[in-house]
Each structure stands twice: as C-alpha cells, then as structure tokens.
Design an enzyme around this catalytic site. Sequence first.
Site, PDB file in Angstrom:
ATOM      1  CE  LYS A  97     -12.581 -22.431   6.993  1.00 24.37           C
ATOM      2  NZ  LYS A  97     -13.664 -21.464   7.272  1.00 24.37           N
ATOM      3  CD  GLU A 139     -11.474 -15.908  12.365  1.00 23.22           C
ATOM      4  OE1 GLU A 139     -10.935 -14.817  12.077  1.00 23.22           O
ATOM      5  OE2 GLU A 139     -12.101 -16.598  11.540  1.00 23.22           O
ATOM      6  CB  SER A 157     -15.554 -28.318   3.163  1.00 19.66           C
ATOM      7  OG  SER A 157     -15.667 -29.061   4.360  1.00 19.66           O
TER       8      SER A 157
END
Lengths: 403, 275
Positions: free
Chosen positions: A96, A118, A385
Amino acid sequence: MSQLNTYRAGPDETGHFGIFGGQFVAETLMPLILELDTAYEESKKDKEFAQQLSGLLKHYVGRESPLYLAERLTEHYGGAKIYLKREDLNHTGAHKINNCMGQILLALRMGKKRIIAETGAGQHGVATATVAARFGLKCSIYMGETDIERQKPNVFRMKLLGAEVVPVSSGSRTLKDAMNEALRDWVTNVDDTFYIIGTVAGPHPYPQLVRDFQTVIGEETRRQMLAQEGRLPDTLLACIGGGSNAMGLFHPFLDDEGIKIIGVEAAGHGIETDKHAASLKGGRPGVLHGNRTYLLQDDDGQIIEAHSISAGLDYPGIGPEHSWLNDVGRVEYVNATDSEALEAFQLCCKLEGIIPALESAHALAYLEKLAPGLPKDHLIVVNLSGRGDKDIFTVADALGVEL
Amino acid sequence: MSETRIDRRFTALKAEGRAAFVTYIMAGDPNFEASLAIVKGLPEAGADIIEIGLPFTDPMADGPAIQQAGLRSLAGGMTLKSTLRLVSEFRKTDDATPVVLMGYYNPIYAYGVESFLTDAQAAGIDGLIVVDLPSEEDEELCLPALKAGLNFIRLATPTTDDKRLPTVLANSSGFLYYVSIAGTTGAAAPKASDVALAVNRIRKTTDLPIAVGFGLRTGEQAAEIAKIADGAVVGTALVEQVALGSDDQDAVERVLDLARKISKGIHGVKKNEQD
C-alpha cells in the site's frame, strides 16, 4: 480500446477501459478530479518528481523488495518453482505504501493541507497515516466499525502516527461504507483536502494513477527474474480485492502474451453462497464509487454486502481495469475460500517462516490447484502483498484459539 | 424538445411573480402507501414541484437522514419499478404538478436505460436528477433522456467555476439545481449572501430557472432563498419528519404540516415584495 495492439495503453482519454471506468461522481467533485488529472499528467513529465519518489521508495519504504525463491513451498507442492515477491517487507508491511508515497507527493504538489483515506484491513490506513506523518499533513482515516473491531492493532498504529480514525457505522460497516464516508468528507472539504484512494478503483484518474504507482512491483519482478533465472516468469499470481497489488504486478507483463496471469478473488464461504467477495465471478457490471465495474448487486441495482475473512478483500467491487482484462480474457480470475486461505496462511508460516497477510493467503491458496501439475522448470511468482501480523487475532479466532 | 410540466410550471410562477417550492421525499418511505399519501398531499400543502428520491444502498452525496430514509424504503421492498408505480398512482389524481426523479445511476443502469426512459415517461415523470452522472457522462443517460422528452436537471455547486459552468449548462434543461454548499444533503445552512452572489453569476450565462437547495430547513431560510432564486428545495427536513412519525398517519401529517409552513414562507415573500 478493441483496436489497441497493447494491453497496457488504457485508459482512453475519457478514463475508460472498454466500457469500464469513467467519472461517476457528484458535480462538487468534478472540478477537483479534473484538477487531479492535470496535476498527475504534469507530474509524469517532471524529472524531479520521479527522482523524489524513487528516492523515498528506496530510502524510506525500503525498495526494492526481494524476489525470494520459496524452496520449501516449492518442495511441498512438488511442481513449479515458486517465487514470492516480498511486498510484506516494505515499511508499514504491505504494498500500500508504494501508492501512498506517490499520492502524497501529488497532494503536496497541489498545495493540499489535509489527507483523507478509507481503509478496510487498515493497511492502506496505516500507509496513509505514515506518509501524512512523514510530510506533516493532517490526516483522517475512515474505517467501518466491523473492521475497527477485527483490526485493532492497525487502528492503534494509525493513532500513534497522529491520524484521526473515524468509525463508520452506516451500512455493512466495512470498506464500502468507509469509502462512502470518505467521499462525503471530500465533498464537504474540497478546498484543502486530498483523498488518497487505496486501490485501482474510483473515478478516473485514480485507477490509472494508483496502478502506475504500483507497477514498481512488476517492473522490479521483471528485472529480478531476468537476473535470477535469465528469463521471464511463466505464471503470475496475486489476490484481488480492489486489485491494486495484482495490477501492480500484472501490468508490466500484460503484453507478454506467453505469461499466464491469474487473479484470486475472495470466495468467502463459497461462491455458491451469498457470503463472498468475488465481484467478477459473482457480480455484473454496474456503477459505484465513481466507476463502472463488476459489482455484487441485486436485480434492482442495489449493492450487496461482500464477505471475506480478510478485511482487505471485503469489497463488493473491483478495479475497472480488472473488469476489462476479465472480459477481454487476458487475465484469468479464480477464487479461494476463507478456509482455503486459512490453510495456506498456516502452511506459509510453517514452511517458510513468513506470516502472510490473509489477503495474500488467498493467492497462496491457489498454489495447491496450480503448482503440483506443472513442470519443475515452470516459474511462478506469487505477490506476497503484505505481512500477516495484523491478522493474528482473526486467525486465532477462526482456529478457536484464545489469545 | 417540447415543453414539459416543469417548463410550464416555471412560466406560470414567473407570471405570478413568485418562486417555486420544490419538495424532496424518498419513494417508499416509510412504506408504499404512506409515501403515496405524502406525495398526493404535497401539492395541496404548497409544493410546486415534487422531487421523488429513488432509494439506493450507497448514496454517497447524501447525509445520514436521506441515507436512513433510503434504507427504510429498501427494507420495505421498494424498487425502481415500484417507484415508477408510485408516480403513476399519483398521476391518477394530479396531472399538473411536475415530478422529478432524483437518485443514483446504478438502479437505472440495472433496469436498462431504454426501458427505464419508456417506463418513466409512461409513469408521468418529467425530469431526472442523477447525482453521480456529471456532464462527462452525458452519453449514459442525459442525452437519451433529452431525446425521450424528459428534462435532465443538473447540479451546479460552489466548486463549479466560470470555466466549468458552460459544460454543466450545455445539456441542462427544466431548471438548474444550485447546491448552495459544498457538502452532503442536510448539512449546515448556506449563507444567503453567498448564494445571491452565485445565483447572480449563473444568471449571466443561462435563462434556465435556478432552484437552490441543500441545508434549507425552515420557512425563514427558504423565504430568504426565494428572494434570490426561482425556487427553493427542501428535502432533509421533510424526510426527518417521516422518521419522527409515531405511525404512518402521523408521519404523513408531520411532513405535510412542515411543507405548509415552509410554503407559506416561500410564497409569502414575493407577494410582499410586490405590494
């Protein structure tokens, strides 16, 4: 789009991938989104911007992330050679941050003073809070009450980083509702606020710019695989909620037609039940959160709540470029259930000493169906990830262990 | 396109020298029958134009009151189809009051744009406000709707600057809905002086009537807006009355009572000005 000779050229000038994508937002936001598009296009031509970003990715995020040969997983399945792209080793523990770093630089470029985002699992929230702290901007993170409950460690991390965590009690109290609330905040505070969207969805240009910031994953993978094996991989595998880690890995390989690309959606209790998050296999095209894409919805076009054991995959939509890649058949989309992901999660812990995020565990779960039947010189890259420290409470709960 | 009920209504109001009272109510809230009773009662209570909300699970531009209303309505089984039925029932007793359907695109997209336009027109809907279809997406519904003879009412907001205004106005018809604040429905009340500046600015570029909404709750607030604009829109305050109702009958009466009060405010203003 059908006449393009490359899968990498999208979106078109109006922000569409085939019929998908677009700009379906309230008029209040349109001037802002157009401004963002211009700022982004300009940043692409700015060498200083690129240098600043790559410097931060190297020295702050810790890139490049290793491409690691998972010998014991390979041995376990007895087929293809399995590599893990270690996005779990990034600062804040997931892919991210690649995107957040890019977007915060855009926000600064545009003179914005406040950041909103969010978050579902909390990984995007933590990454956003981190970059906001790093550059001294105020930050509010919207998070569904259900997710706040199942991701307590991440909530505390965000607060430590100086962000305000705003609980969302509307609807299903998960990611979809957090996104609604973030959009409401943005509509109300358009003057000084930048919305860092965490996945390859939302109104154009978000799907494109988030993808572009994440393609560092696939570009590194290309270089690393060439260096380590002297050739490109045969198969790519990644989990998909909105699909940003998958798009980041896939995109640089889309035009290499010989490479098999597989995205794994969350099948929750099973795709045949009403408790899953597989938008492509269980949904149909619709319009939500600023874009047209595959959505879980009823016959009347009302959005159905998604379910996955992984808060990060628990979203009733998917990035529009994935919808397009699905329809044109370039990427194969499969799914894994909650319990398959849990098994893969434990297997990865035991065999590799790596605690994977529950999201990534969905990609790992598909290895069981894929790897054993393949020859030993077949190269698979699984995008790991994120790391799973944040998920230990959920996993303990599912396994009946009290912490 | 030929004249619609909306065009005729604004022409008539202009002749009378007063502004339109535009009411918003959620279809099927608290249920089909009570909702129909509210809609039927609104013209008598002073509504010049009725906006009917199409319920949607994820109304991103609306505040909590309207979101709750939508969820109540959906829980009662309301659909786009029954929303159209509500309008055709209303049309049996009122053929003059303009009805505007206001909502989000996905239910319409799921229904199918062509069949929706055919059925909406048959039901007696005069115009559409689709919050998440900006000018950039005109080909989706706006252009087909105009072709089918329905008004497509566009929102302009404080962020719509002079450069963008022509884009917003290009395919707008019926009236222009000026959103008086950057925010969601039911948020803080707008400053009348800011609204006046914006409305006067917009008037220089269009002959369309301008209705102002978002944040208007009382007769006094609406009356202030009526001095400036061609119409004042009240939604959240009416929708909240539905939630406060102790039963269906009480909900209907509360909404209509408040509508009467607000309409006195709006309709009073211009008459005084003319004296």
